[in-house]
Each structure stands twice: as structure tokens, then as C-alpha cells.
Design a protein around this motif. Structure first.
Motif, PDB file in Angstrom:
ATOM      1  N   GLY A 105       0.815  -1.212   0.000  1.00 15.10           N
ATOM      2  CA  GLY A 105       0.000   0.000   0.000  1.00 15.10           C
ATOM      3  C   GLY A 105       0.844   1.255   0.000  1.00 15.10           C
ATOM      4  O   GLY A 105       0.514   2.241  -0.677  1.00 15.10           O
ATOM      5  N   THR A 108       2.023   1.938  -3.525  1.00 19.63           N
ATOM      6  CA  THR A 108       1.025   1.943  -4.594  1.00 19.63           C
ATOM      7  C   THR A 108       0.364   3.308  -4.755  1.00 19.63           C
ATOM      8  O   THR A 108      -0.052   3.934  -3.786  1.00 19.63           O
ATOM      9  CB  THR A 108      -0.064   0.881  -4.297  1.00 19.63           C
ATOM     10  N   ASP A 109       0.257   3.710  -5.994  1.00 21.13           N
ATOM     11  CA  ASP A 109      -0.469   4.933  -6.337  1.00 21.13           C
ATOM     12  C   ASP A 109      -1.843   4.525  -6.876  1.00 21.13           C
ATOM     13  O   ASP A 109      -1.946   3.933  -7.951  1.00 21.13           O
ATOM     14  CB  ASP A 109       0.305   5.721  -7.390  1.00 21.13           C
ATOM     15  N   PHE A 110      -2.884   4.825  -6.121  1.00 22.89           N
ATOM     16  CA  PHE A 110      -4.239   4.495  -6.545  1.00 22.89           C
ATOM     17  C   PHE A 110      -4.834   5.568  -7.460  1.00 22.89           C
ATOM     18  O   PHE A 110      -6.003   5.486  -7.826  1.00 22.89           O
ATOM     19  CB  PHE A 110      -5.156   4.296  -5.330  1.00 22.89           C
ATOM     20  N   LYS A 220      -6.936  11.339  -2.921  1.00 20.24           N
ATOM     21  CA  LYS A 220      -6.044  10.230  -2.588  1.00 20.24           C
ATOM     22  C   LYS A 220      -6.035   9.911  -1.095  1.00 20.24           C
ATOM     23  O   LYS A 220      -5.801   8.777  -0.702  1.00 20.24           O
ATOM     24  CB  LYS A 220      -4.620  10.556  -3.060  1.00 20.24           C
ATOM     25  N   PRO A 224      -8.399   5.671   0.618  1.00 18.93           N
ATOM     26  CA  PRO A 224      -8.139   4.499   1.458  1.00 18.93           C
ATOM     27  C   PRO A 224      -9.074   4.398   2.661  1.00 18.93           C
ATOM     28  O   PRO A 224      -9.395   3.285   3.109  1.00 18.93           O
ATOM     29  CB  PRO A 224      -6.681   4.686   1.905  1.00 18.93           C
ATOM     30  N   MET A 246      -4.618  -0.327   2.912  1.00 24.75           N
ATOM     31  CA  MET A 246      -5.028   1.065   2.876  1.00 24.75           C
ATOM     32  C   MET A 246      -4.306   1.919   3.924  1.00 24.75           C
ATOM     33  O   MET A 246      -4.088   3.111   3.713  1.00 24.75           O
ATOM     34  CB  MET A 246      -6.546   1.169   3.054  1.00 24.75           C
ATOM     35  N   ASN A 249      -1.169   2.818   2.254  1.00 24.32           N
ATOM     36  CA  ASN A 249      -1.419   3.844   1.241  1.00 24.32           C
ATOM     37  C   ASN A 249      -1.671   5.204   1.876  1.00 24.32           C
ATOM     38  O   ASN A 249      -1.256   6.234   1.341  1.00 24.32           O
ATOM     39  CB  ASN A 249      -2.610   3.434   0.375  1.00 24.32           C
ATOM     40  N   ARG A 252       1.433   6.899   2.613  1.00 26.88           N
ATOM     41  CA  ARG A 252       2.009   7.475   1.398  1.00 26.88           C
ATOM     42  C   ARG A 252       1.370   8.816   1.032  1.00 26.88           C
ATOM     43  O   ARG A 252       2.068   9.762   0.663  1.00 26.88           O
ATOM     44  CB  ARG A 252       1.831   6.485   0.236  1.00 26.88           C
ATOM     45  N   GLU A 253       0.053   8.876   1.131  1.00 24.86           N
ATOM     46  CA  GLU A 253      -0.670  10.015   0.566  1.00 24.86           C
ATOM     47  C   GLU A 253      -0.898  11.172   1.529  1.00 24.86           C
ATOM     48  O   GLU A 253      -1.090  12.296   1.087  1.00 24.86           O
ATOM     49  CB  GLU A 253      -2.029   9.551   0.021  1.00 24.86           C
ATOM     50  N   GLU A 261       6.037   5.905   6.157  1.00 20.74           N
ATOM     51  CA  GLU A 261       5.936   5.476   4.766  1.00 20.74           C
ATOM     52  C   GLU A 261       7.233   4.807   4.313  1.00 20.74           C
ATOM     53  O   GLU A 261       7.210   3.724   3.710  1.00 20.74           O
ATOM     54  CB  GLU A 261       5.644   6.683   3.871  1.00 20.74           C
ATOM     55  N   LYS A 265       7.531   0.757   3.198  1.00 22.24           N
ATOM     56  CA  LYS A 265       7.795   0.343   1.823  1.00 22.24           C
ATOM     57  C   LYS A 265       9.235  -0.101   1.591  1.00 22.24           C
ATOM     58  O   LYS A 265       9.563  -0.563   0.498  1.00 22.24           O
ATOM     59  CB  LYS A 265       7.436   1.473   0.859  1.00 22.24           C
TER      60      LYS A 265
END
Length: 387
Positions: A105, A108-110, A220, A224, A246, A249, A252-253, A261, A265
Motif C-alpha cells: 500500500g 502503490t499509487d491508486f 487520494k 483508502p 489502505m 497507502n 504514502r498520501e 511510509e 515500503k
């Protein structure tokens, strides 16, 4: 002196070698060859292959269970278990796969999925392989419903999900299922292109898609949270995988937890990948692996993968015909959740027809949708057969 030498020989692993152990050692070496020489998912196959070798070394006892005794109403450890036995509890208790999902997550770029919600349907279509293969496994008469569910999830092309579900429903098949899942993930560039070309015309493979809109940071961040709540309310058993995916993610966002983060990752996912891989490989003992059921699992797994690939392509063609859309059917094959390899395969096959066609970001939509879809499918199977 001769008797002493004989006793020493009996204490070595050489004395305990069996045809089955030798066969599994060779299997481990073949997997290492594929990982190191052919570069098929080396980050996964190297630890898995070495785990296969370690667990099949006679008398090494790396997966030996501890010897316990009860004395004065207390449990005492007479002899500790092997190193890999204790690490394996992370698989057995369902701890490692969700932590892998957290790392996924965070990487990952959703955005492509948010920008093109229709790609969620393509990710869902790729899950047909899971349920069709489940029916096939049941029909074979070789497997129970729980075992068939664990085998079917291979079609999602998601190793952690396959491990998570099989550890809950059929832990005795964890080794063959995990090795099949990761092997087919590694073979995505070989398995998918023939299916994609067979089901599409040259004109369809050359379709150019319009550029995706820019997704805002707010979208973004909200995505999640909404996905976690909706999926968990609808399929509670999927909350573990979806929640961790999520959460990673969101790291990340949201832009305020850079250290978390980075850890999720990089360091965390790398450490868990080592533990997960080596312990999954360690479940592939000769007694568990060298069975007719294992061959059936490998065959059913590739069928599941093929059906998942074909389903995404065919749905994209159907959407073009019925709804007059302009979707390149190649991106439908990325609905299996081998991220980001399946999306790259869509790009490569598309550019062979038209070097000026760029499908990667469009294919990432179904690709990340497939990650969500496989986790939801696992939750559905777990809710039905896990009771």
C-alpha cells in the motif's frame, strides 16, 4: 573404530537422505536457477527456494516442533523447536501477509484507479479465475471445499493473499499453493501475452486511450479511508488485508508521516519478505509436496491465472461494444494483482503494435483494483468456508 565411524555416519544427514529429499533439494535448486539466472521474481523466489532446501536437509530440524511436557500444571519446553518453526508462526497466525500488504500500500499509487473508476470492473473481472478454478478443484474430487478455495485464490496472482487464505483454510497445502502463486506471478510476461493476443485483434491492441485526469491529494487521502470502511462492512474477513493495504497507502498520501511510509515500503516489507519467503519454502517437505495433489494444484493454478487474464480482456471488449467505450482490451489483463508487472506487460504488448501507444498508467488502474479484488475474494471465501 569401524563401529564408531558407522555411528558417526548414521548421525550425518547423508545417512538420512531419501529419494524424496533429494528430489526436493533439486526443486529448490531449480527455483534458485529461475530466480538468479532467469530473474523470475528473485526477491521472492530466492528465499522460498532456500527455504525448500533447508527444510529437506535430513536431521537439520529447522522446522522441528518443540517438545513440551506438563509438570505441576505448567508447560515446560523439553527441547526447543527449529528456527524456521518459530518464524513460521508469522505465516500460521496470519501476521506476515497483512504486513506485506501494508508495504504494498505504501508503494502503490491508486491515482489511476480513482481517475478511471471503470477500471475497477476490469479488476473485478479478473477474479473470475478464482471462482471458476474453485469449482474445477471441487469437481476433481481431490480436494475439500476449503482446499479448493485456497487453490482458487492463486488465480488472483497475489502471493500474500494466497498465503493468508491457505493458512486459514488448508495450512497443509500452504507450501505448494504459495510456490505455485509466486511462480506464476514470476511468469506473467510469459503466460499473459499469448492469451492477450489470442483474444484481441491488431486493431483493438492499437487503441489509444485519452490521458487520465489529475487526481487531487484530497481524493487520494479520502480513498483508502472509504475503501477500508466499505469493504470491511461488506466483507468483514477481508478487513485485515484491506485495512493494512489502505493504512500503508494512507502513509504514502497523507504527507505527514514520511518516516512511517519509508519504513513500510522499504525496511519492513524487505524484512517480512525474507521471513515469509523462507518459511513458505520450508513448508514444502517431500512428504507434503510430492503428491498427485501438488501436480493438480500447479495445473489448476495456471488455469486460474489464464482465466483471470482472459476475463479482464473479454470484459474490456464487451464494455467497448455495449457501452461504446474506447478501452484498449490489453489493460484488462492487468486486473490480476501482480503489481506492477501485469501493467508493464500490457504496455509492452501494446507498444509492439504501436510504439506510440502508452498504456502503463491506464493499466495500473485495473492492476491496483486487482489487489483490492483478490483481498475481497479471499474475504468472501473465508467467510463462507472458514466457519
Amino acid at each position: 573404530m569401524l563401529e564408531a565411524l558407522l555411528e558417526f555416519f548414521k548421525s550425518t544427514g547423508l545417512y538420512g537422505l531419501t529419494p524424496g529429499a533429494i528430489t526436493m533439494l533439486l526443486v529448490g535448486c531449480v527455483l534458485l536457477y529461475l530466480a538468479i539466472v532467469k530473474r523470475f521474481e528473485p526477491l521472492l523466489l530466492v528465499p522460498i527456494a532456500f527455504g525448500v532446501i533447508l527444510t529437506n536437509l535430513p536431521l537439520a530440524g529447522l522446522m522441528a516442533e518443540p517438545v513440551l511436557e506438563v509438570k505441576d500444571n505448567l508447560i515446560h519446553t523439553v527441547q526447543p523447536g527449529g528456527l524456521l518453526y518459530y518464524l513460521f508462526q508469522g505465516d500460521h497466525l496470519g501476521i506476515f501477509p497483512p504486513l506485506i500488504f501494508m508495504g504494498v500500500g505504501a508503494m502503490t499509487d491508486f491515482g489511476p484507479l480513482i481517475a478511471n473508476p471503470k477500471s475497477l470492473l476490469l479488476g473485478a473481472a479478473a477474479q473470475f479465475g478464482i471462482f471458476i478454478t474453485f469449482i474445477g478443484a471441487i469437481s476433481s474430487g481431490l480436494f475439500t471445499a476449503q482446499e479448493a478455495a485456497s487453490i482458487g485464490i492463486i488465480g488472483g496472482a497475489d502471493g500474500p493473499t494466497a498465503i493468508f487464505l491457505s493458512s486459514k483454510l488448508s495450512p497443509h497445502l500452504l507450501g505448494p499453493i504459495a510456490i505455485a502463486a509466486y511462480s506464476y506471478m514470476a511468469l506473467v510476461p510469459i503466460i499473459q501475452p499469448p492469451i492477450m493476443r489470442l483474444l484481441t485483434s491488431r486493431e483493438e491492441r492499437s487503441i489509444k486511450m485519452t490521458q487520465l485526469r489529475t487526481v487531487t491529494t484530497r481524493e487520494k487521502i479520502i480513498f483508502p479511508i472509504i475503501v477500508t470502511v466499505i469493504v470491511s462492512l461488506m466483507v468483514p474477513p477481508a478487513a485485515t488485508l484491506i485495512g493494512m493495504l489502505m493504512l500503508g497507502n494512507l502513509f504514502r498520501e497523507c504527507g505527514v508521516v514520511g518516516r512511517l511510509e519509508d519504513t513500510a515500503k522499504n525496511a519492513l516489507i524487505n524484512i517480512i519478505t525474507i521471513f515469509l519467503g523462507i518459511t513458505v519454502g520450508a513448508t514444502a517437505t517431500a512428504e507434503q509436496f510430492l503428491k498427485i495433489e501438488t501436480l493438480a494444484i500447479l495445473c489448476l493454478g495456471v488455469v486460474a491465472f489464464g482465466i483471470g487474464t482472459a476475463s479482464g480482456v473479454l470484459l474490456a471488449k464487451l464494455m467497448n461494444r455495449v457501452f461504446r467505450m474506447n478501452i484498449n482490451p490489453l489493460i484488462g489483463s492487468a486486473g490480476v494483482s501482480a503489481v506492477p508487472m501485469a501493467a508493464r506487460v500490457s504496455q509492452v504488448v501494446g507498444q509492439k503494435e504501436d510504439p506510440g501507444n502508452f498504456l502503463l498508467m491506464h493499466a495500473m488502474g485495473p492492476n491496483v483494483a486487482g489487489v483490492i479484488g483478490s483481498a475481497v475474494s479471499a474475504g468472501v471465501l473465508l467467510s463462507i468456508f472458514g466457519g
